[in-house]
Design an enzyme around this catalytic site. Structure first.
Site, PDB file in Angstrom:
ATOM      1  N   SER A 188       0.825  -1.211   0.000  1.00 23.00           N
ATOM      2  CA  SER A 188       0.000   0.000   0.000  1.00 23.00           C
ATOM      3  C   SER A 188       0.854   1.253   0.000  1.00 23.00           C
ATOM      4  O   SER A 188       0.373   2.323  -0.353  1.00 23.00           O
ATOM      5  CB  SER A 188      -0.845   0.076   1.259  1.00 23.00           C
ATOM      6  OG  SER A 188      -1.408  -1.138   1.563  1.00 23.00           O
ATOM      7  N   HIS A 197      -1.038  -2.418  -7.002  1.00 23.49           N
ATOM      8  CA  HIS A 197      -1.778  -2.111  -5.781  1.00 23.49           C
ATOM      9  C   HIS A 197      -3.285  -2.165  -6.021  1.00 23.49           C
ATOM     10  O   HIS A 197      -3.830  -1.333  -6.751  1.00 23.49           O
ATOM     11  CB  HIS A 197      -1.347  -0.730  -5.255  1.00 23.49           C
ATOM     12  CG  HIS A 197      -1.989  -0.366  -3.971  1.00 23.49           C
ATOM     13  ND1 HIS A 197      -2.386   0.908  -3.668  1.00 23.49           N
ATOM     14  CD2 HIS A 197      -2.326  -1.129  -2.901  1.00 23.49           C
ATOM     15  CE1 HIS A 197      -2.934   0.912  -2.465  1.00 23.49           C
ATOM     16  NE2 HIS A 197      -2.909  -0.304  -1.984  1.00 23.49           N
ATOM     17  N   GLU A 222      -3.298   0.353  -9.092  1.00 23.74           N
ATOM     18  CA  GLU A 222      -2.177   1.278  -9.310  1.00 23.74           C
ATOM     19  C   GLU A 222      -0.967   0.446  -9.739  1.00 23.74           C
ATOM     20  O   GLU A 222      -0.609  -0.525  -9.067  1.00 23.74           O
ATOM     21  CB  GLU A 222      -1.844   2.037  -8.018  1.00 23.74           C
ATOM     22  CG  GLU A 222      -2.868   3.108  -7.670  1.00 23.74           C
ATOM     23  CD  GLU A 222      -2.545   3.813  -6.351  1.00 23.74           C
ATOM     24  OE1 GLU A 222      -2.740   5.037  -6.285  1.00 23.74           O
ATOM     25  OE2 GLU A 222      -2.115   3.153  -5.386  1.00 23.74           O
ATOM     26  N   ASN A 236      -3.670   6.222  -1.597  1.00 26.19           N
ATOM     27  CA  ASN A 236      -3.480   6.221  -0.146  1.00 26.19           C
ATOM     28  C   ASN A 236      -2.884   7.529   0.371  1.00 26.19           C
ATOM     29  O   ASN A 236      -3.115   7.906   1.514  1.00 26.19           O
ATOM     30  CB  ASN A 236      -2.621   5.038   0.283  1.00 26.19           C
ATOM     31  CG  ASN A 236      -3.449   3.776   0.374  1.00 26.19           C
ATOM     32  OD1 ASN A 236      -4.680   3.844   0.393  1.00 26.19           O
ATOM     33  ND2 ASN A 236      -2.802   2.638   0.414  1.00 26.19           N
TER      34      ASN A 236
HETATM   35  N1  3HC Z   1     -16.898  -9.530  -2.888  1.00 26.05           N
HETATM   36  C1  3HC Z   1     -17.702  -9.480  -3.950  1.00 26.05           C
HETATM   37  N2  3HC Z   1     -18.664  -8.556  -4.125  1.00 26.05           N
HETATM   38  C2  3HC Z   1     -18.819  -7.646  -3.138  1.00 26.05           C
HETATM   39  C3  3HC Z   1     -18.025  -7.630  -1.985  1.00 26.05           C
HETATM   40  C4  3HC Z   1     -17.022  -8.635  -1.879  1.00 26.05           C
HETATM   41  N3  3HC Z   1     -16.191  -8.704  -0.838  1.00 26.05           N
HETATM   42  N4  3HC Z   1     -18.400  -6.588  -1.220  1.00 26.05           N
HETATM   43  C5  3HC Z   1     -19.427  -5.966  -1.851  1.00 26.05           C
HETATM   44  N5  3HC Z   1     -19.674  -6.613  -3.015  1.00 26.05           N
HETATM   45  C6  3HC Z   1     -20.645  -6.225  -4.035  1.00 26.05           C
HETATM   46  C7  3HC Z   1     -22.050  -6.479  -3.628  1.00 26.05           C
HETATM   47  O1  3HC Z   1     -22.441  -7.802  -3.894  1.00 26.05           O
HETATM   48  C8  3HC Z   1     -22.795  -5.472  -4.491  1.00 26.05           C
HETATM   49  O2  3HC Z   1     -22.903  -5.946  -5.823  1.00 26.05           O
HETATM   50  P1  3HC Z   1     -24.112  -5.467  -6.827  1.00 26.05           P
HETATM   51  O3  3HC Z   1     -23.929  -3.991  -7.037  1.00 26.05           O
HETATM   52  O4  3HC Z   1     -23.869  -6.274  -8.076  1.00 26.05           O
HETATM   53  O5  3HC Z   1     -25.368  -5.818  -6.118  1.00 26.05           O
HETATM   54  C9  3HC Z   1     -21.872  -4.281  -4.518  1.00 26.05           C
HETATM   55  O6  3HC Z   1     -20.563  -4.806  -4.236  1.00 26.05           O
HETATM   56  C10 3HC Z   1     -22.271  -3.239  -3.508  1.00 26.05           C
HETATM   57  O7  3HC Z   1     -22.283  -3.861  -2.231  1.00 26.05           O
HETATM   58  P2  3HC Z   1     -23.404  -3.627  -1.114  1.00 26.05           P
HETATM   59  O8  3HC Z   1     -24.694  -3.238  -1.756  1.00 26.05           O
HETATM   60  O9  3HC Z   1     -23.369  -4.790  -0.183  1.00 26.05           O
HETATM   61  O10 3HC Z   1     -22.847  -2.443  -0.216  1.00 26.05           O
HETATM   62  P3  3HC Z   1     -22.367  -1.013  -0.624  1.00 26.05           P
HETATM   63  O11 3HC Z   1     -23.263  -0.376  -1.620  1.00 26.05           O
HETATM   64  O12 3HC Z   1     -22.041  -0.331   0.642  1.00 26.05           O
HETATM   65  O13 3HC Z   1     -20.984  -1.283  -1.383  1.00 26.05           O
HETATM   66  C11 3HC Z   1     -18.650  -1.252  -1.194  1.00 26.05           C
HETATM   67  C12 3HC Z   1     -19.914  -1.944  -0.755  1.00 26.05           C
HETATM   68  C13 3HC Z   1     -18.420  -1.465  -2.673  1.00 26.05           C
HETATM   69  C14 3HC Z   1     -17.514  -1.909  -0.400  1.00 26.05           C
HETATM   70  C15 3HC Z   1     -18.764   0.263  -0.878  1.00 26.05           C
HETATM   71  O14 3HC Z   1     -19.123   0.427   0.450  1.00 26.05           O
HETATM   72  C16 3HC Z   1     -17.499   1.027  -1.148  1.00 26.05           C
HETATM   73  O15 3HC Z   1     -17.153   1.336  -2.266  1.00 26.05           O
HETATM   74  N6  3HC Z   1     -16.781   1.360  -0.067  1.00 26.05           N
HETATM   75  C17 3HC Z   1     -15.528   2.097  -0.154  1.00 26.05           C
HETATM   76  C18 3HC Z   1     -14.421   1.133  -0.408  1.00 26.05           C
HETATM   77  C19 3HC Z   1     -13.077   1.800  -0.538  1.00 26.05           C
HETATM   78  O16 3HC Z   1     -12.952   3.012  -0.556  1.00 26.05           O
HETATM   79  N7  3HC Z   1     -12.063   0.974  -0.639  1.00 26.05           N
HETATM   80  C20 3HC Z   1     -10.703   1.438  -0.770  1.00 26.05           C
HETATM   81  C21 3HC Z   1     -10.024   1.234   0.508  1.00 26.05           C
HETATM   82  S1  3HC Z   1      -8.351   1.760   0.417  1.00 26.05           S
HETATM   83  C22 3HC Z   1      -7.529   0.398   0.006  1.00 26.05           C
HETATM   84  O17 3HC Z   1      -8.042  -0.688  -0.161  1.00 26.05           O
HETATM   85  C23 3HC Z   1      -6.084   0.557  -0.188  1.00 26.05           C
HETATM   86  C24 3HC Z   1      -5.302  -0.109   0.915  1.00 26.05           C
HETATM   87  O18 3HC Z   1      -3.970  -0.092   0.507  1.00 26.05           O
HETATM   88  C25 3HC Z   1      -5.421   0.599   2.259  1.00 26.05           C
END
Ligand code: 3HC
Length: 289
Positions: free
Chosen positions: A122, A143, A155, A193
Site C-alpha cells: 500500500s 496495488h 495502481e 493512499n
Molecule cells: N466480494 C464481492 N462482491 C462484493 C463484496 C465482496 N467482498 N463486497 C461488496 N460486493 C458487491 C455487492 O455484492 C454489491 O454488488 P451489486 O452492485 O452487483 O449488487 C456491490 O458490491 C455493492 O455492495 P453492497 O450493496 O453490499 O454495499 P455497498 O453499496 O455499501 O458497497 C462497497 C460496498 C463497494 C464496499 C462500498 O461500500 C465502497 O465502495 N466502499 C468504499 C471502499 C473503498 O474506498 N475501498 C478502498 C479502501 S483503500 C484500500 O483498499 C487501499 C489499501 O492499501 C489501504
C-alpha cells in the site's frame, strides 16, 4: 515476459487482499497457486473467495458450476517453493519491509529468471523491495483496492529500477483481470493512499476530540460528501492495523506532521480491534462475520 505467456499466477498471502487477488485471477481464467504459512490462513482465504463468489451466484451472475471451477483453479500451499511453477507472482503479505524483502529474496531464488515479481504493498518503497532481488528491473507495484472483486482500480507502480517492459506487462495483466490500471510513481502512498488515508486519519482525530460520535462522523461524511461508506467504517474495512501501517510510512517518509497517526489507532491495534476481520473496530461486526 509478455502477458500472453502468463498462465499460472502465484499469490503470496491469503489474507483479505491475497484472497481477492487470487479470486479475480482465477475468475479471469488463470491457474493460481495461493501460498500462506498455515492451513488456517489458507482455509480462511478460500472461504473469503467462496463467500465472494457466492454473492455472484445468489444474484444469478455466475453459475454454481462456474464458481466451483474458479475455486478449482486455485491450488493452495504452505511451501513457497511451489511457486517455482508460476509465470508471474503477486505478493500480498503484511506491510513490513523486512518480511517483504525476505520473501522477495526467496522468490528471486525460486522462480524462473524471466518471472515478474509484483507487490501489492500500500505504501512501501517498490525500489527498496526490488533491491532485495537480482532482478530489480522485474519488480513492480500492483496495488489493488479493498474489496478487490468490486473496486476497478489497480495502481501500477514503477520503482526506480523497474523496466518499462515490466510496467507494461503488469498494466496488461491488470486489464486481463478486468481492472482499470493507472500508472504512478514510487512515492509513499502512491496516488490513492496519499490522499485517502490522511482523510481517514482526520476522522479518527475528530472522534478523539469529540467532534462527533463514530456514527455521527460517518453519517455526516456519507450525507454531506456523498461517500459510499464513512471514513471510520472504511478504516474498519481496510483494517485498523493496515491504516496505521500506511500512516506510519507517510509520516516517516515525508517527515511531515500532517501525517501523524491518531493515537486511538495505535490503541485499537494494541487491543486487537482491527476492524471487520476481528469483528470489532470503530463499529461491531460480530453478527456479520
Ligand atoms: N466480494 C464481492 N462482491 C462484493 C463484496 C465482496 N467482498 N463486497 C461488496 N460486493 C458487491 C455487492 O455484492 C454489491 O454488488 P451489486 O452492485 O452487483 O449488487 C456491490 O458490491 C455493492 O455492495 P453492497 O450493496 O453490499 O454495499 P455497498 O453499496 O455499501 O458497497 C462497497 C460496498 C463497494 C464496499 C462500498 O461500500 C465502497 O465502495 N466502499 C468504499 C471502499 C473503498 O474506498 N475501498 C478502498 C479502501 S483503500 C484500500 O483498499 C487501499 C489499501 O492499501 C489501504
Amino acid at each position: 515476459m509478455k502477458v500472453d505467456d502468463i498462465k499460472t499466477i502465484g499469490v503470496v498471502g491469503a489474507g483479505t487482499m491475497g484472497a481477492g487477488i487470487a479470486q479475480i485471477a482465477a475468475q479471469s481464467g488463470f491457474n493460481v497457486i495461493l501460498r500462506d504459512i498455515s492451513d488456517e490462513a489458507l482455509e480462511r482465504g478460500i472461504n473469503i473467495i467462496k463467500k465472494s463468489l457466492g454473492r455472484l451466484v445468489k444474484k444469478g451472475k455466475l453459475s454454481q458450476e462456474d464458481a466451483d471451477a474458479i475455486v478449482g483453479r486455485i491450488k493452495t500451499t504452505k511451501e513457497l517453493k511451489d511457486l517455482a511453477d508460476a509465470d508471474y507472482v503477486i505478493e500480498a503479505v503484511f506491510e513490513k519491509m523486512e518480511i517483504k524483502k525476505e520473501i522477495f529474496g526467496e522468490l528471486d531464488r525460486l522462480t524462473r529468471s524471466d518471472v515478474i515479481l509484483a507487490t501489492n504493498t500500500s505504501s512501501l518503497s517498490i525500489t527498496e523491495i526490488a533491491a532485495s532481488t537480482s532482478r530489480p528491473d522485474k519488480v513492480v507495484g500492483m496495488h489493488f483496492f479493498n474489496p478487490v472483486p468490486v473496486l476497478p482500480l489497480v495502481e501500477i507502480v514503477q520503482g526506480l529500477t523497474t523496466s518499462d517492459e515490466t510496467v507494461n506487462t503488469a498494466y496488461e495483466l491488470a486489464k486481463k483481470f478486468g481492472k482499470t490500471p493507472i500508472k504512478t510513481k514510487d512515492q509513499p502512498g502512491f496516488i490513492v493512499n496519499r490522499i485517502l488515508v490522511p482523510y481517514m486519519n482526520e476522522a479518527a482525530w475528530a472522534l478523539m476530540e469529540g467532534v462527533g460520535s463514530a456514527e455521527e462522523i460517518d453519517e455526516a461524511m456519507k450525507l454531506g460528501a456523498n461517500m459510499p461508506i464513512g471514513p471510520l467504517a472504511l478504516i474498519d474495512l481496510v483494517g485498523v492495523d493496515i491504516a496505521l501501517d500506511v500512516l506510519e510510512v507517510l509520516y516517516r517518509e515525508f517527515g511531515d506532521p500532517k501525517f501523524r497517526p491518531a493515537p486511538i489507532l495505535r490503541q485499537m491495534v494494541r487491543a486487537g480491534h482491527l476492524g471487520r476481520k476481528t469483528g470489532k473496530g470503530f463499529f461491531d461486526y460480530k453478527d456479520r462475520t
